[in-house]
Structures are given as C-alpha cells and as structure tokens.
Design a protein around this motif. Structure first.
Motif, PDB file in Angstrom:
ATOM      1  N   ASN A 155      36.803  50.569  38.846  1.00  0.00           N
ATOM      2  CA  ASN A 155      35.829  50.689  37.868  1.00  0.00           C
ATOM      3  C   ASN A 155      35.255  52.227  37.975  1.00  0.00           C
ATOM      4  N   ASN A 306      36.284  43.052  35.832  1.00  0.00           N
ATOM      5  CA  ASN A 306      34.975  41.971  36.047  1.00  0.00           C
ATOM      6  C   ASN A 306      35.214  41.819  37.750  1.00  0.00           C
ATOM      7  N   ASP A 307      34.292  42.590  38.195  1.00  0.00           N
ATOM      8  CA  ASP A 307      34.297  42.498  39.691  1.00  0.00           C
ATOM      9  C   ASP A 307      33.938  41.216  40.344  1.00  0.00           C
ATOM     10  N   ARG A 308      33.533  40.230  39.225  1.00  0.00           N
ATOM     11  CA  ARG A 308      33.158  38.897  39.910  1.00  0.00           C
ATOM     12  C   ARG A 308      34.245  37.984  39.998  1.00  0.00           C
ATOM     13  N   SER A 420      39.646  39.966  32.414  1.00  0.00           N
ATOM     14  CA  SER A 420      38.446  40.848  32.506  1.00  0.00           C
ATOM     15  C   SER A 420      38.136  41.403  31.026  1.00  0.00           C
ATOM     16  N   ASN A 421      39.241  41.457  30.304  1.00  0.00           N
ATOM     17  CA  ASN A 421      39.246  41.895  28.879  1.00  0.00           C
ATOM     18  C   ASN A 421      39.532  41.089  27.593  1.00  0.00           C
TER      19      ASN A 421
END
Length: 449
Positions: A155, A306-308, A420-421
């Motif tokens: 990101n 989404n970094d989780r 993530s999207n």
C-alpha cells in the motif's frame, strides 16, 4: 563466508586487555589468540564474540575475553561525498522510489559489512549516467530487505506511485530487493489497476560497488523502456542472461525469481518477455502491452490491500497429513500448491494411504469456510481439474483455480487483493476470471524454461 578457528572455552574476565575498552566496529585491530597473530577489521561484537574480517577476506569468530588485543587503529570512513547531479528538465520526468535491497547497497570497506542505508541522493550518485536518459527525481519510501515486506508495504508503494504520477511523472522506477520482488510486482499490478504510466520494479543480484554488479544496467534498461515505449502497466527489468548484453522487461503478473544468485534469476512464467533492451528497445510481446493499455483508466486510484488479512499457502508433498491444514481454519483464504494438473493426496489406495481421506475432508471443510484455490508446483502450465475424477471432486467441493495458469505467488497476491476489495462471494467468482492478463489466453509450447 564465516570460518571458526577452533573450539573455545570461556576464561575469566581478568585476562581482558584494557585496549578492549576503546574498540569500535570498523577498527583495525591486532592481537594474539592462542599464540596466533590476529590482524583484521572488527565487523561486530555480540554476546562476547568478536567477528573479525581478516585480510584474506575470511571472517573469524573469537571470544572477546580470550583475545589479547595489542593495538587498535581508529575507523577510517569510506563514505564518499555526494555531489548534486545536473538534471535536464527537457527530458521525460521519471521518479525513482527507493525501497532498499541489494540494488542500493554496497560494502563498507571499513567494516566489510553490506549496508542499505542510502539517501535518495546517494542512490542517484550511484547511477550518474541515468540523468542523461531522463529528468530524475528520487525519494526514499522505505529502506528494507525485501524478505521483510508485508501487505502494508504494498500500500505504501502504491500510494507513492500514485503521488508521483500526480506530480507529473511519466514513469516510475521502484528499486526493490530481489527475494520478493515478484510478489511486489504482482501486488502493484492489482493495487494500481487502471494506471496510465509505466511502473518498473528493478533489483540487483550484485551490490552496486562490485565490478559484476547488475544494478546500473538494470536501471538503465528500465529507463530506456519507460522513455522509449511509454507503455502503461507494471513491469520488472532484470538481466536476460548472465552477461550485460540485454535487459529483459517482464510482465509484473508473469514473472518469478527462479535462481538464488544468478544475474538472470528472473524469468517469464507462462509467457515471453515483454521487451528486450540493448542499444535499442525491441518489443517482443505486443499483446501484453495491448492488454495493459486496454485496462487503463484516467480516473484510476489505488485499490489497497487489507493488511490484516491472513492468506495461507499449503504445499502438498508425499507424506502430507490432514492436521497440517488445521491452522488455516483461522485464515481468510488458502492457496494449495498441488502437483501436476492440480492434484492433492486424497485417495485411499492401501493401508498406508488412509490419511488421504482425512486430507480431503479437511480441504472440503476449509472450502466451505474460506476461498481455497489450487496452483501447481510445476510453476509452468495450467491447472486442469477436468481430466481426472479426483480433481473433479475438488471442483465439486468448491476448490478454485480450474484453467488458471498463475504461479503460486501471483495466485496468493490475487486472492489477497480480491478479499481486500470485494466480498468473499465476489472474490470466489472473480478469482478464476482474467482481470489484468494474469491468466493467459493460451499456453504456447515454446514459452517455458
């Protein structure tokens, strides 16, 4: 290269020479160890152990309390003064985003260690000839080895590219460590979906101060490609062969690091190189460039990760057990790296293969909870779950990936980006659909190494 002279035992601290108190990393030291003369450069001191680089180039590990130091010479800095590089503002504006790695590292000959602590100005100073090809700007995004990169760093890189284009850059080079460069190339391909300028990731297998370094030629190749072709998309520029004769421009979604140390470690997967840079730029795969251009969007924006998220990769093997899959119950998605056309051990053939039923049951259970997709350990080739009956069962329980030819790393990145999207159901539907050219339309026989 590390060399330990001989086993040692600790001795009382009372034998430590007073000279120890003034020793620093980089000092030239001379001393006696078990009646042997030791002369070299102190590289590090850790847990009472000194690492000393000898004149031969070998490192020795010695207990500090057993080395009778006779003399210490102060550090001699090898850092060169950086002079500003005159820029030609009539040339195309290309931004260099520095993230670290071997390409921007060199040996500190005061210590014998390799460092990556370079400012963007120092990076430009390493490649002064680059200023004759483009009007360059450079800034530090991160300074790290590529094995430490995580989704959050994708990101950061993506937003940095977006900012550079907003500032008027006609192309962006991202300097990057080679170990996970192909992961980042795939990640940026998705995160920058719609981008209207070229983004080229560049690495090096040899540091910039070495005579065999591939750093400068890779950078020049990227610059020539950007300024000559001006094709939108995400690419990788690395040596095509071990010689300095040509730089391969590879598609960011069809590239892989396939050797630990060779300068031509990066190869195209399920396709050809996009272009070849020598004294000129030769377009090799016009279709790839056309597909990138077809996906451009003047109003594009970063579509981040989404970094989780927790995405797993499970590699099947000849002694697989069902409980290897248990940890993935807490994950958001799973890539299974199977064999051949997309096989996993799932059939009970005899008394030694009863475990395979449990493996199939685990995979079925996971596929009902999270997206599960399969790739092949062969790297090259396409998944085909229609050939054998066990594979058809995998389709029936919801395993994704049929007719896909994405290498495992790209599959991993795509699944993470989709989750993530998009919603989970949308991600499952989109996974096996070609979105950016990541799934080849055909599989020519000649395009595998």
């Amino acid at each position: 290269m590390m060399m330990s002279m001989q086993p040692f035992t600790r001795k009382p601290l009372s034998i430590i020479s007073k000279v120890h108190q003034s020793m620093d990393v980089g000092n030239k030291i001379f001393g006696i160890y078990k009646e042997q003369e030791i002369e070299g450069t102190l590289i590090q001191e850790q847990d009472g152990i000194l690492t000393i680089k000898l004149a031969s180039g070998y490192n020795v590990l010695l207990p500090k309390d057993e080395l009778d130091v006779k003399s210490v010479k102060p550090i001699v800095s090898t850092k060169e003064k950086v002079h500003p590089i005159k820029q030609d503002h009539n040339l195309p504006k290309v931004s260099i985003l520095h993230t670290g790695g071997t390409i921007a590292s060199k040996v500190d000959y005061a210590t014998g260690a390799v460092h990556t602590q370079f400012t963007p100005e120092e990076l430009l100073a390493l490649f002064p000839e680059a200023s004759t090809i483009a009007n360059l700007t450079s800034r530090l995004v991160r300074n790290m080895w590529s094995q430490d990169i995580r989704f959050a760093h994708y990101n950061i890189m993506a937003h940095a590219v977006f900012e550079e284009q907003k500032k008027g850059a006609t192309g962006v080079i991202v300097t990057h460590g080679t170990d996970t460069l192909h992961y980042s190339a795939a990640a940026l391909s998705f995160a920058l979906k719609g981008i209207t300028i070229p983004v080229v990731l560049v690495g090096a297998q040899r540091s910039s101060d070495r005579g065999s370094s591939d750093a400068a030629t890779n950078v020049f190749g990227a610059l020539r490609f950007i300024t000559t072709v001006q094709a939108p998309g995400v690419f990788v520029a690395m040596h095509e062969t071990s010689a300095d004769t040509s730089i391969a421009i590879l598609d960011g979604l069809h590239v892989r690091k396939n050797h630990a140390s060779r300068r031509n470690a990066f190869i195209p997967v399920n396709g050809t190189i996009v272009a070849r840079v020598t004294d000129t730029v030769e377009i090799v795969d016009k279709d790839r460039l056309a597909r990138w251009k077809a996906n451009t969007d003047e109003n594009w924006s970063v579509k981040p990760f989404n970094d989780r998220l927790r995405i797993g990769i499970w590699k099947t093997h000849t002694q697989s057990f069902a409980d290897e899959l248990t940890p993935y119950h807490s994950f958001d998605g799973l890539i299974i790296e199977g064999t051949g056309l997309g096989h996993i051990p799932m059939d009970t053939i005899d008394e030694f293969t009863t475990e395979h039923e449990q493996i199939f049951a685990k995979v079925k259970e996971l596929a009902q909870r999270i997206p599960v997709a399969i790739t092949t350990q062969t790297v090259f080739g396409r998944i085909n779950l229609n050939v054998y009956s066990p594979q058809r069962l995998l389709q029936e329980i919801g395993v994704l990936g049929n007719n896909c030819d994405m290498p495992t790393e790209v599959a991993f990145i795509k699944l993470a980006w989709l989750l993530s999207n998009y919603t989970t159901d949308e991600a499952k539907k989109l996974y096996s659909q070609d979105m950016l050219g990541e799934i080849s339309q055909r599989s020519p026989l000649e395009d595998w190494h």
